[in-house]
Design a protein around this motif. Structure first.
Motif, PDB file in Angstrom:
ATOM      1  N   UNK A 187      30.974 -23.608   9.303  1.00 60.95           N
ATOM      2  CA  UNK A 187      29.827 -23.104   8.546  1.00 60.95           C
ATOM      3  C   UNK A 187      30.004 -23.209   7.036  1.00 60.95           C
ATOM      4  N   UNK A 188      31.179 -23.651   6.554  1.00 60.34           N
ATOM      5  CA  UNK A 188      31.367 -23.863   5.122  1.00 60.34           C
ATOM      6  C   UNK A 188      31.178 -25.320   4.718  1.00 60.34           C
ATOM      7  N   UNK A 189      31.025 -26.216   5.694  1.00 66.07           N
ATOM      8  CA  UNK A 189      30.798 -27.627   5.391  1.00 66.07           C
ATOM      9  C   UNK A 189      29.400 -27.765   4.813  1.00 66.07           C
ATOM     10  N   UNK A 190      29.326 -28.325   3.587  1.00 66.70           N
ATOM     11  CA  UNK A 190      28.043 -28.428   2.886  1.00 66.70           C
ATOM     12  C   UNK A 190      27.356 -29.762   3.148  1.00 66.70           C
ATOM     13  N   UNK A 191      28.116 -30.871   3.100  1.00 64.54           N
ATOM     14  CA  UNK A 191      27.521 -32.187   3.336  1.00 64.54           C
ATOM     15  C   UNK A 191      28.444 -33.013   4.217  1.00 64.54           C
ATOM     16  N   UNK A 192      27.838 -33.960   4.918  1.00 61.43           N
ATOM     17  CA  UNK A 192      28.576 -34.882   5.774  1.00 61.43           C
ATOM     18  C   UNK A 192      28.119 -36.284   5.417  1.00 61.43           C
ATOM     19  N   UNK A 193      29.085 -37.164   5.179  1.00 63.04           N
ATOM     20  CA  UNK A 193      28.804 -38.552   4.866  1.00 63.04           C
ATOM     21  C   UNK A 193      29.573 -39.413   5.854  1.00 63.04           C
ATOM     22  N   UNK A 194      28.980 -40.495   6.299  1.00 63.70           N
ATOM     23  CA  UNK A 194      29.669 -41.376   7.239  1.00 63.70           C
ATOM     24  C   UNK A 194      30.980 -41.834   6.640  1.00 63.70           C
ATOM     25  N   UNK A 195      32.049 -41.699   7.415  1.00 64.37           N
ATOM     26  CA  UNK A 195      33.367 -42.145   6.965  1.00 64.37           C
ATOM     27  C   UNK A 195      33.461 -43.652   7.038  1.00 64.37           C
ATOM     28  N   UNK A 196      34.623 -44.180   6.733  1.00 60.75           N
ATOM     29  CA  UNK A 196      34.863 -45.616   6.785  1.00 60.75           C
ATOM     30  C   UNK A 196      34.711 -46.105   8.215  1.00 60.75           C
ATOM     31  N   UNK A 197      34.018 -47.228   8.393  1.00 62.13           N
ATOM     32  CA  UNK A 197      33.856 -47.774   9.743  1.00 62.13           C
ATOM     33  C   UNK A 197      35.005 -48.696  10.102  1.00 62.13           C
TER      34      UNK A 197
END
Length: 171
Positions: free
Chosen positions: A128-138
């Protein structure tokens, strides 16, 4: 007519003492109250059967609502676990205890507590503290196909190195 309900609050020497706060009644307390009401009713004016049916219906409804609440809570917990597992390999941003925004790639998930935690480096961050998620390296590793991590791409084999398939059926 008054009914002694002191047993429901645990103040008398009989009955069961509630495990919840006195503002909430569980089904056992409800049944205890109904039995006490029937036991102490005036024989010249017994309880109306429609009133008893209404109370029984209220009990059944309360029990179903408690079951629904428990099921919803379990479904939410499973949803949080699935969401946390999906973050492995993803880049996340959170704010640490000092108020500084941090970023890193999730390497693992822990389900020890009520809220799953994701591991970024040597830190465990509650979901619940994670603010944003971005796709990691593929793509990870060297691309040689040997010992590469998830998402690694095997080198492309040149077309001239592929053996032609012979037609097993004569023409």
């Amino acid at each position: 007519m008054t009914i002694d309900t002191s047993y429901a609050t645990g103040t008398s020497g009989y009955g069961t003492s509630p495990t919840q706060s006195s503002s909430t009644l569980d089904s056992q307390a409800f049944l205890d109250l109904l039995v006490a009401q029937l036991r102490n009713q005036d024989p010249s004016s017994p309880m109306d059967s429609s009133q008893m049916m209404a109370q029984s219906t209220q009990l059944a409804t309360m029990e179903r609502l408690v079951e629904l609440s428990d099921t919803s809570r379990e479904a939410f917990a499973l949803q949080m676990r699935a969401a946390a597992a999906a973050l492995v390999g993803q880049k996340v941003t959170w704010t640490d205890a000092e108020g500084v925004e941090q970023t890193g790639v999730v390497s693992g998930v822990s389900y020890r507590g009520a809220v799953p935690t994701v591991t970024v480096g040597d830190q465990e961050i509650p979901l619940d503290q994670v603010a944003t998620v971005t796709a990691g390296s593929t793509r990870t590793g060297t691309g040689t196909g040997e010992g590469d991590g998830p998402g690694a791409v095997d080198p492309i084999t040149p077309p001239d190195a592929i053996d032609p398939i012979e037609d097993p059926v004569p023409a």
